[in-house]
Structures are given as C-alpha cells and as structure tokens.
Design a protein around this motif. Structure first.
Motif, PDB file in Angstrom:
ATOM      1  N   CYS A 207       0.836  -1.212   0.000  1.00 24.84           N
ATOM      2  CA  CYS A 207       0.000   0.000   0.000  1.00 24.84           C
ATOM      3  C   CYS A 207       0.868   1.259   0.000  1.00 24.84           C
ATOM      4  N   GLY A 208       1.928   1.265   0.772  1.00 19.05           N
ATOM      5  CA  GLY A 208       2.836   2.411   0.814  1.00 19.05           C
ATOM      6  C   GLY A 208       3.525   2.632  -0.515  1.00 19.05           C
ATOM      7  N   ALA A 209       3.979   1.556  -1.130  1.00 13.52           N
ATOM      8  CA  ALA A 209       4.647   1.672  -2.431  1.00 13.52           C
ATOM      9  C   ALA A 209       3.666   2.147  -3.488  1.00 13.52           C
ATOM     10  N   SER A 210       2.454   1.645  -3.431  1.00 17.10           N
ATOM     11  CA  SER A 210       1.435   2.052  -4.395  1.00 17.10           C
ATOM     12  C   SER A 210       1.127   3.540  -4.250  1.00 17.10           C
ATOM     13  N   ASN A 211       1.050   4.013  -3.024  1.00 20.13           N
ATOM     14  CA  ASN A 211       0.776   5.431  -2.771  1.00 20.13           C
ATOM     15  C   ASN A 211       1.926   6.305  -3.282  1.00 20.13           C
ATOM     16  N   ARG A 212       3.153   5.859  -3.073  1.00 16.12           N
ATOM     17  CA  ARG A 212       4.304   6.626  -3.561  1.00 16.12           C
ATOM     18  C   ARG A 212       4.335   6.683  -5.085  1.00 16.12           C
ATOM     19  N   ILE A 213       3.980   5.592  -5.723  1.00 12.46           N
ATOM     20  CA  ILE A 213       3.937   5.572  -7.188  1.00 12.46           C
ATOM     21  C   ILE A 213       2.871   6.532  -7.694  1.00 12.46           C
ATOM     22  N   LYS A 214       1.725   6.554  -7.039  1.00 14.94           N
ATOM     23  CA  LYS A 214       0.645   7.450  -7.439  1.00 14.94           C
ATOM     24  C   LYS A 214       1.075   8.911  -7.304  1.00 14.94           C
ATOM     25  N   ARG A 215       1.734   9.252  -6.197  1.00 10.27           N
ATOM     26  CA  ARG A 215       2.208  10.629  -6.009  1.00 10.27           C
ATOM     27  C   ARG A 215       3.274  10.993  -7.032  1.00 10.27           C
ATOM     28  N   ALA A 216       4.132  10.045  -7.379  1.00  9.24           N
ATOM     29  CA  ALA A 216       5.163  10.309  -8.381  1.00  9.24           C
ATOM     30  C   ALA A 216       4.535  10.561  -9.747  1.00  9.24           C
ATOM     31  N   GLU A 217       3.491   9.809 -10.081  1.00  9.95           N
ATOM     32  CA  GLU A 217       2.803  10.030 -11.351  1.00  9.95           C
ATOM     33  C   GLU A 217       2.143  11.403 -11.389  1.00  9.95           C
ATOM     34  N   GLU A 218       1.549  11.830 -10.262  1.00 10.16           N
ATOM     35  CA  GLU A 218       0.928  13.152 -10.205  1.00 10.16           C
ATOM     36  C   GLU A 218       1.975  14.249 -10.360  1.00 10.16           C
ATOM     37  N   SER A 219       3.133  14.068  -9.732  1.00  9.74           N
ATOM     38  CA  SER A 219       4.208  15.046  -9.863  1.00  9.74           C
ATOM     39  C   SER A 219       4.710  15.116 -11.303  1.00  9.74           C
ATOM     40  N   LEU A 220       4.800  13.974 -11.949  1.00 13.24           N
ATOM     41  CA  LEU A 220       5.242  13.938 -13.337  1.00 13.24           C
ATOM     42  C   LEU A 220       4.246  14.662 -14.244  1.00 13.24           C
ATOM     43  N   GLU A 221       2.961  14.474 -13.997  1.00 13.99           N
ATOM     44  CA  GLU A 221       1.943  15.167 -14.794  1.00 13.99           C
ATOM     45  C   GLU A 221       2.043  16.678 -14.615  1.00 13.99           C
TER      46      GLU A 221
END
Length: 60
Positions: free
Chosen positions: A17-31
């Motif tokens: 869950c933590g890794a999934s949340n970090r990936i989601k935040r990284a994708e938002e930052s990239l956008e």
C-alpha cells in the motif's frame, strides 16, 4: 508460527500500500511537471515568433 505468518502478511500488505501510494504521487508530480514544461514551451514559442526575444531590435 501462524502469528508470524499473519504479521508477515500484514507487513507485506502495508508495504504494498505504501509503495502504491508513492507511485501514485510520483505520477501526479510527473503530470504537473509535464504541464509546466508545456507552458514554458508555449511561452518560448510565442516569444520567438513575436520577435520579443530579439534584443538587437531594441538596441539603438
């Protein structure tokens, strides 16, 4: 032994869950970064096509 497996499963789930949340935040930052790059690209393109970036035109 069963308690160890339950604890291990819980830690694995929380880690996922933590890794999934970090990936989601990284994708938002990239956008957001891509949006900023597009804004800068358009501004530079306008500046070049308008001729406002040519300093020699104002030198007298």
């Amino acid at each position: 032994m069963i308690y160890f497996l339950i604890a291990l499963s819980l830690l694995t789930f929380l880690g996922f869950c933590g890794a999934s949340n970090r990936i989601k935040r990284a994708e938002e930052s990239l956008e957001k970064a891509e949006e900023h790059i597009e804004i800068i690209r358009v501004a530079l393109e306008r500046r070049l096509t308008d001729g406002t970036g040519d300093r020699s035109a104002t030198a007298g």
